[in-house]
Enzyme design. Structure first.
Site, PDB file in Angstrom:
ATOM      1  N   ASP A 222      16.331 -49.135  17.938  1.00 55.58           N
ATOM      2  CA  ASP A 222      15.855 -47.839  17.446  1.00 55.58           C
ATOM      3  C   ASP A 222      14.620 -48.060  16.574  1.00 55.58           C
ATOM      4  O   ASP A 222      13.855 -48.992  16.828  1.00 55.58           O
ATOM      5  CB  ASP A 222      17.005 -47.124  16.718  1.00 55.58           C
ATOM      6  N   HIS A 245      11.683 -48.535  18.594  1.00 50.29           N
ATOM      7  CA  HIS A 245      10.962 -47.263  18.620  1.00 50.29           C
ATOM      8  C   HIS A 245       9.751 -47.232  17.693  1.00 50.29           C
ATOM      9  O   HIS A 245       9.112 -46.200  17.541  1.00 50.29           O
ATOM     10  CB  HIS A 245      11.914 -46.106  18.288  1.00 50.29           C
TER      11      HIS A 245
END
Ligand SMILES: *[C@@H]1O[C@H](CO)[C@@H](O)[C@H](O)[C@H]1NC(C)=O
Ligand SMILES: *[C@@H]1O[C@H](CO)[C@@H](O)[C@H](O)[C@H]1NC(C)=O
Length: 396
Positions: A222, A245
């Site tokens: 993430d 991310h």
């Protein structure tokens, strides 16, 4: 209540460190092995760690907790202030392993949680191995019965915190959370989890002031670093991200009443194969939040999907925000010396709020390419300027 430090075990060692002729400060050492921890990776050492903490916390001197090499099976732990000891150094040279059954940690919010502590340093060449993959597999099978999982290392309402060295491996949820803290220094940390592991943010900061993150490598599923409301005076330097991310200010506007994010510096960051590079993101919802005074400088993008992005229209599956616009005001954001490759045609995207256009956006010396060709930029409700070379051609 009995002070844990009053019943001192005989094995305790007191070391006096001469600071100068006139001042002497004592450091008391606590080895977890002397409190029942076992370095065999099989015997629960949770109690041994807690007893060592209680002894260190109750000490009148500065204290030093030592975790020697070896593997320690440890369940979830809360380390609470207010300590009598003026400062506690925890040196971890061993590997702390979570129980294989994800349910044991999974029902707690945190694995190692420090709450209301002052002057705590966690250092060493050791690691936290949270054994996350079995919980990730549960989440991937879409089972509603999976717990959300525990953050590996969490600091809440704490001051003067240092994390130096150490590795965090395969967290169940976030690796490190800094929440409601002041004066935090994170350096030389290695964070590793699979690129497709869910919710495994590297370092999450919110409601915190004067936080530094230096020389840290974050490979995860993430956000590399996520920055929540109420973050002020954040300095990030020499951080590498990917997979994952990328760095994200937001998601903001989760709540109607929210503190702003201000004075953020991100310097010498590298992104490899990440979904985003430098992102600011808010829900398309009303909010009192804002982002003001952000400097992104000297950044390398390698095959990044969205190298530079402001997205104020976040509303996945059109749930909880249809027809709404973001109340978050974004102002004075500077991008300088950003170069490398985008893996999608749009390398720069400013998608701001119709109600609160982004203002004071500046691009300077930006060179982002897509498949060795010119990339594109996209602007909506944004005011700013481009200086010196900016590729793709700016739409500001
Ligand atoms: C901004 O934050 C940095 C640390 O990241 C600090 O040195 C500086 O004084 C802050 N600036 C303002 C105006 O508060
Ligand atoms: C931009 O970067 C590309 C790829 O690295 C390079 O070939 C090109 O010369 C750069 N453009 C300028 C104007 O510096």
């Amino acid at each position: 209540m009995k002070l844990p430090g009053c019943n001192l075990p005989g094995i305790m060692v007191v070391v006096f460190v001469m600071l100068s002729i006139n001042s002497t400060s004592a450091v008391t050492k606590f080895n977890v092995l002397n409190f029942g921890a076992k370095p065999n990776g099989r015997t629960y050492s949770t109690d041994g760690f807690l007893k060592a903490w209680n002894a260190a916390c109750g000490s009148a001197d500065s204290s030093f907790i030592y975790v020697p090499k070896g593997r320690y099976l440890v369940g979830s732990l809360q380390f609470k202030g207010k300590c009598r000891s003026p400062g506690i150094i925890i040196r971890i040279d061993g590997t702390i392993v979570a129980p294989l059954d994800y349910g044991v940690l999974g029902k707690s919010r945190n694995w190692f949680s420090f709450e209301g502590v002052t002057g705590v340093s966690i250092i060493g060449a050791g690691a936290f191995d949270a054994k996350g993959p079995s919980l990730w597999a549960c989440k991937a099978s879409n089972s509603n019965s999976c717990p959300s999982g525990a953050t590996t290392l969490s600091f809440t309402n704490s001051n003067n915190i240092r994390i130096n060295g150490l590795m965090s491996l395969n967290s169940q949820m976030f690796h490190i959370v800094i929440n409601g803290c002041k004066n935090v220094h994170i350096q030389g940390v290695k964070i590793i989890a699979a690129g497709d592991s869910p919710n495994t943010d590297g370092i999450h900061v919110q409601l915190s002031t004067d936080v530094e993150i230096l020389k840290t490598s974050i490979k995860t599923g993430d956000d590399c670093i996520s920055i929540g409301p109420g973050t002020k005076n954040l300095w990030v330097e020499q951080v590498t991200c990917g997979p994952g991310h990328g760095i994200s200010i937001g998601s903001l506007a989760k709540d109607l009443k929210e503190d702003g994010v201000q004075n953020v510096t991100m310097k010498r960051t590298t992104f490899s194969n990440t979904q985003n590079g430098l992102r600011i993101k808010s829900w398309a919802r009303p909010s009192t939040g804002f982002v003001e005074g952000v400097r992104f400088t000297d950044s390398v993008m390698r095959n990044v999907q969205n190298p530079i992005v402001i997205d104020q229209n976040y509303c996945p599956r059109n749930e909880n925000c249809p027809g709404q616009v973001s109340g978050v005001k974004i102002k004075d954001i500077i991008y300088t010396d950003i170069r490398g490759t985008s893996s999608t045609p749009v390398a720069i995207k400013f998608d701001c709020s119709t109600k609160n256009p982004c203002t004071g956006i500046k691009l300077q010396n930006v060179n982002l390419t897509y498949l060795k060709k010119a990339a594109q930029s996209f602007c909506s409700n944004v005011v700013g300027k481009a200086v010196d070379l900016v590729r793709p051609d700016s739409c500001l």
